[in-house]
Design a protein around this motif. Structure first.
Motif, PDB file in Angstrom:
ATOM      1  N   ILE A  36       0.834  -1.212   0.000  1.00  0.00           N
ATOM      2  CA  ILE A  36       0.000   0.000   0.000  1.00  0.00           C
ATOM      3  C   ILE A  36       0.866   1.258   0.000  1.00  0.00           C
ATOM      4  CG2 ILE A  36      -1.681   1.311   1.360  1.00  0.00           C
ATOM      5  CD1 ILE A  36      -2.815  -1.532   2.182  1.00  0.00           C
ATOM      6  N   ARG A  37       1.919   1.277   0.810  1.00  0.00           N
ATOM      7  CA  ARG A  37       2.822   2.439   0.818  1.00  0.00           C
ATOM      8  C   ARG A  37       3.470   2.643  -0.546  1.00  0.00           C
ATOM      9  NH1 ARG A  37       5.484   1.152   6.517  1.00  0.00           N
ATOM     10  NH2 ARG A  37       4.066   2.347   7.839  1.00  0.00           N
ATOM     11  N   THR A  38       3.885   1.545  -1.177  1.00  0.00           N
ATOM     12  CA  THR A  38       4.499   1.636  -2.502  1.00  0.00           C
ATOM     13  C   THR A  38       3.502   2.170  -3.521  1.00  0.00           C
ATOM     14  OG1 THR A  38       6.018  -0.176  -1.991  1.00  0.00           O
ATOM     15  CG2 THR A  38       5.672   0.320  -4.325  1.00  0.00           C
ATOM     16  N   ALA A  39       2.282   1.696  -3.467  1.00  0.00           N
ATOM     17  CA  ALA A  39       1.250   2.170  -4.397  1.00  0.00           C
ATOM     18  C   ALA A  39       0.977   3.663  -4.194  1.00  0.00           C
ATOM     19  CB  ALA A  39      -0.037   1.359  -4.209  1.00  0.00           C
ATOM     20  N   ILE A  40       0.919   4.087  -2.960  1.00  0.00           N
ATOM     21  CA  ILE A  40       0.682   5.508  -2.663  1.00  0.00           C
ATOM     22  C   ILE A  40       1.851   6.356  -3.152  1.00  0.00           C
ATOM     23  CG2 ILE A  40       0.511   7.192  -0.777  1.00  0.00           C
ATOM     24  CD1 ILE A  40      -1.183   5.015   0.711  1.00  0.00           C
ATOM     25  N   ARG A  41       3.069   5.917  -2.876  1.00  0.00           N
ATOM     26  CA  ARG A  41       4.244   6.678  -3.346  1.00  0.00           C
ATOM     27  C   ARG A  41       4.265   6.780  -4.866  1.00  0.00           C
ATOM     28  NH1 ARG A  41       7.280   3.462   0.743  1.00  0.00           N
ATOM     29  NH2 ARG A  41       7.360   4.777   2.588  1.00  0.00           N
ATOM     30  N   ASN A  42       3.906   5.688  -5.549  1.00  0.00           N
ATOM     31  CA  ASN A  42       3.876   5.713  -7.015  1.00  0.00           C
ATOM     32  C   ASN A  42       2.843   6.708  -7.529  1.00  0.00           C
ATOM     33  OD1 ASN A  42       5.915   3.803  -7.190  1.00  0.00           O
ATOM     34  ND2 ASN A  42       4.521   2.088  -7.487  1.00  0.00           N
ATOM     35  N   GLN A  43       1.683   6.761  -6.901  1.00  0.00           N
ATOM     36  CA  GLN A  43       0.655   7.716  -7.312  1.00  0.00           C
ATOM     37  C   GLN A  43       1.087   9.150  -7.018  1.00  0.00           C
ATOM     38  OE1 GLN A  43      -2.327   7.320  -9.092  1.00  0.00           O
ATOM     39  NE2 GLN A  43      -1.141   5.472  -9.480  1.00  0.00           N
ATOM     40  N   LEU A  44       1.705   9.368  -5.874  1.00  0.00           N
ATOM     41  CA  LEU A  44       2.197  10.708  -5.546  1.00  0.00           C
ATOM     42  C   LEU A  44       3.286  11.144  -6.522  1.00  0.00           C
ATOM     43  CD1 LEU A  44       2.254  10.520  -1.657  1.00  0.00           C
ATOM     44  CD2 LEU A  44       0.642  11.781  -3.093  1.00  0.00           C
ATOM     45  N   ALA A  45       4.157  10.227  -6.913  1.00  0.00           N
ATOM     46  CA  ALA A  45       5.198  10.551  -7.896  1.00  0.00           C
ATOM     47  C   ALA A  45       4.573  10.874  -9.247  1.00  0.00           C
ATOM     48  CB  ALA A  45       6.189   9.387  -8.022  1.00  0.00           C
ATOM     49  N   ALA A  46       3.537  10.137  -9.614  1.00  0.00           N
ATOM     50  CA  ALA A  46       2.871  10.378 -10.902  1.00  0.00           C
ATOM     51  C   ALA A  46       2.189  11.749 -10.935  1.00  0.00           C
ATOM     52  CB  ALA A  46       1.852   9.273 -11.177  1.00  0.00           C
ATOM     53  N   HIS A  47       1.789  12.242  -9.794  1.00  0.00           N
ATOM     54  CA  HIS A  47       1.077  13.527  -9.712  1.00  0.00           C
ATOM     55  C   HIS A  47       1.919  14.616  -9.056  1.00  0.00           C
ATOM     56  CE1 HIS A  47      -2.570  11.603 -11.091  1.00  0.00           C
ATOM     57  NE2 HIS A  47      -2.383  10.645 -10.197  1.00  0.00           N
ATOM     58  N   GLU A  49       3.920  16.933 -10.092  1.00  0.00           N
ATOM     59  CA  GLU A  49       3.884  18.280 -10.665  1.00  0.00           C
ATOM     60  C   GLU A  49       2.600  19.006 -10.284  1.00  0.00           C
ATOM     61  OE1 GLU A  49       5.332  21.622 -12.233  1.00  0.00           O
ATOM     62  OE2 GLU A  49       6.467  19.778 -11.922  1.00  0.00           O
ATOM     63  N   VAL A  50       1.490  18.297 -10.284  1.00  0.00           N
ATOM     64  CA  VAL A  50       0.208  18.893  -9.876  1.00  0.00           C
ATOM     65  C   VAL A  50       0.284  19.318  -8.414  1.00  0.00           C
ATOM     66  CG1 VAL A  50      -2.248  18.424  -9.496  1.00  0.00           C
ATOM     67  CG2 VAL A  50      -1.139  17.623 -11.582  1.00  0.00           C
ATOM     68  N   VAL A  51       0.844  18.467  -7.571  1.00  0.00           N
ATOM     69  CA  VAL A  51       0.993  18.796  -6.150  1.00  0.00           C
ATOM     70  C   VAL A  51       1.853  20.042  -5.999  1.00  0.00           C
ATOM     71  CG1 VAL A  51       1.965  18.034  -3.942  1.00  0.00           C
ATOM     72  CG2 VAL A  51       0.605  16.445  -5.317  1.00  0.00           C
ATOM     73  N   LYS A  52       2.976  20.077  -6.697  1.00  0.00           N
ATOM     74  CA  LYS A  52       3.891  21.216  -6.617  1.00  0.00           C
ATOM     75  C   LYS A  52       3.200  22.511  -7.040  1.00  0.00           C
ATOM     76  CE  LYS A  52       8.276  22.817  -8.522  1.00  0.00           C
ATOM     77  NZ  LYS A  52       9.361  22.501  -9.473  1.00  0.00           N
ATOM     78  N   GLN A  53       2.472  22.474  -8.132  1.00  0.00           N
ATOM     79  CA  GLN A  53       1.775  23.666  -8.620  1.00  0.00           C
ATOM     80  C   GLN A  53       0.680  24.106  -7.656  1.00  0.00           C
ATOM     81  OE1 GLN A  53       0.423  22.666 -12.563  1.00  0.00           O
ATOM     82  NE2 GLN A  53       2.498  22.574 -13.394  1.00  0.00           N
ATOM     83  N   THR A  54      -0.039  23.164  -7.113  1.00  0.00           N
ATOM     84  CA  THR A  54      -1.128  23.486  -6.186  1.00  0.00           C
ATOM     85  C   THR A  54      -0.594  24.058  -4.885  1.00  0.00           C
ATOM     86  OG1 THR A  54      -2.475  21.740  -7.171  1.00  0.00           O
ATOM     87  CG2 THR A  54      -3.178  22.576  -5.037  1.00  0.00           C
ATOM     88  N   VAL A  55       0.500  23.503  -4.384  1.00  0.00           N
ATOM     89  CA  VAL A  55       1.127  24.035  -3.167  1.00  0.00           C
ATOM     90  C   VAL A  55       1.512  25.493  -3.387  1.00  0.00           C
ATOM     91  CG1 VAL A  55       3.212  23.913  -1.731  1.00  0.00           C
ATOM     92  CG2 VAL A  55       1.901  21.843  -2.205  1.00  0.00           C
ATOM     93  N   ALA A  56       2.101  25.784  -4.535  1.00  0.00           N
ATOM     94  CA  ALA A  56       2.500  27.164  -4.840  1.00  0.00           C
ATOM     95  C   ALA A  56       1.279  28.062  -4.997  1.00  0.00           C
ATOM     96  CB  ALA A  56       3.345  27.191  -6.108  1.00  0.00           C
ATOM     97  N   ARG A  57       0.270  27.592  -5.702  1.00  0.00           N
ATOM     98  CA  ARG A  57      -0.926  28.397  -5.956  1.00  0.00           C
ATOM     99  C   ARG A  57      -1.683  28.696  -4.677  1.00  0.00           C
ATOM    100  NH1 ARG A  57      -5.776  26.244  -7.015  1.00  0.00           N
ATOM    101  NH2 ARG A  57      -4.887  24.295  -7.745  1.00  0.00           N
TER     102      ARG A  57
END
Length: 129
Positions: A36-47, A49-57
């Motif tokens: 489960i941790r691996t699956a979550i990390r993979n999804q977070l890595a896939a997204h 850039e979106v996370v980075k942009q949203t944090v900044a916005r």
């Protein structure tokens, strides 16, 4: 603090759970949590850039933000009020009274976890998002 975790609960269908158990049994993962941790990390890595942009916005603080009695007394002395926006963990120290928190914290938005005494959380209940 880096090693601390927050417990979550998820519901999975029996077939999904069986497939995870099969992968664990075959040695791909050490246990269900590892999968489960691996699956979550993979999804977070896939997204990422979106996370980075949203944090900044949204001008979110990324990581840990801690507030002690001393910090909040300085805010009160300056005649200010905080709008706290964090992606990660917010800690309001055990030395912070509910009154001090109420006087100095206008709002809290936490994507992650908030650690504070029950009394402080109660005092800020209408301000936590």
């Amino acid at each position: 603090m880096a090693g601390e975790t927050e417990k979550i609960t998820i519901n999975l269908g029996f077939v999904d759970l069986g497939q995870i158990d099969l992968l664990v049994q075959e040695g791909f993962y050490s246990n269900r949590t590892d999968f489960i941790r691996t699956a979550i990390r993979n999804q977070l890595a896939a997204h990422a850039e979106v996370v980075k942009q949203t944090v900044a916005r949204k001008t979110l603080v990324l990581g840990l933000q801690e507030y002690t009695r001393r910090d909040l007394e300085a805010v009160r002395t300056a005649g200010q009020r905080l709008q706290i926006h964090v992606l990660g963990l917010v800690i309001i120290g055990d030395d912070v009274s509910p009154e001090l928190a109420r006087d100095t914290i206008e709002s809290i938005t936490v994507l992650g976890a908030l650690r504070a005494s029950a009394d402080v959380k109660s005092a800020l209940a209408g301000r936590i998002r």
